[in-house]
Design a protein around this motif. Structure first.
Motif, PDB file in Angstrom:
ATOM      1  N   LYS A  81      47.151  -3.822 -36.132  1.00 26.70           N
ATOM      2  CA  LYS A  81      46.090  -4.026 -37.123  1.00 26.70           C
ATOM      3  C   LYS A  81      45.642  -2.712 -37.755  1.00 26.70           C
ATOM      4  N   GLY A 125      41.847  -9.042 -44.930  1.00 21.27           N
ATOM      5  CA  GLY A 125      41.165 -10.187 -44.353  1.00 21.27           C
ATOM      6  C   GLY A 125      41.730 -10.530 -42.988  1.00 21.27           C
ATOM      7  N   SER A 126      40.925 -11.128 -42.141  1.00 16.38           N
ATOM      8  CA  SER A 126      41.349 -11.420 -40.776  1.00 16.38           C
ATOM      9  C   SER A 126      42.525 -12.397 -40.726  1.00 16.38           C
ATOM     10  N   GLU A 127      42.640 -13.281 -41.701  1.00 15.05           N
ATOM     11  CA  GLU A 127      43.743 -14.243 -41.717  1.00 15.05           C
ATOM     12  C   GLU A 127      45.073 -13.584 -42.083  1.00 15.05           C
ATOM     13  N   TYR A 135      46.461 -10.891 -40.907  1.00 17.68           N
ATOM     14  CA  TYR A 135      47.229 -10.422 -39.756  1.00 17.68           C
ATOM     15  C   TYR A 135      48.109 -11.530 -39.166  1.00 17.68           C
ATOM     16  N   GLY A 136      47.568 -12.715 -39.038  1.00 19.38           N
ATOM     17  CA  GLY A 136      48.342 -13.840 -38.512  1.00 19.38           C
ATOM     18  C   GLY A 136      49.490 -14.214 -39.433  1.00 19.38           C
ATOM     19  N   ALA A 137      49.223 -14.204 -40.737  1.00 14.62           N
ATOM     20  CA  ALA A 137      50.267 -14.528 -41.710  1.00 14.62           C
ATOM     21  C   ALA A 137      51.367 -13.472 -41.697  1.00 14.62           C
TER      22      ALA A 137
END
Length: 68
Positions: free
Chosen positions: A20, A33-35, A37-39
């Motif tokens: 991150k 945005g926090s989303e 990282y998952g993507a």
């Protein structure tokens, strides 16, 4: 004991490949945005899986740059 937990998590694929802090550092002009990282993690895992399939189809066990 903590080292054993980390090693076990890495084997399962539960740990993140991306960092991150390095992603934040690479995005110089935008916030992350926090989303995201998952993507990004999902995309990286997909690219690796495709590279493994290509290497396997060519009879190799080593990933090469051109597999990406």
């Amino acid at each position: 004991m903590a080292a054993k937990k980390k090693a076990g998590a890495a084997k399962k694929g539960d740990s993140m490949i991306i960092s991150k802090s390095r992603v934040k550092a690479a995005a110089k002009k935008c916030n992350v945005g926090s989303e995201f990282y998952g993507a990004l993690e999902a995309h990286v895992r997909s690219v690796i899986a495709q590279a493994e399939a290509r290497a396997g189809a060519n009879g190799r066990k080593t990933l090469r740059p051109y597999d990406v």
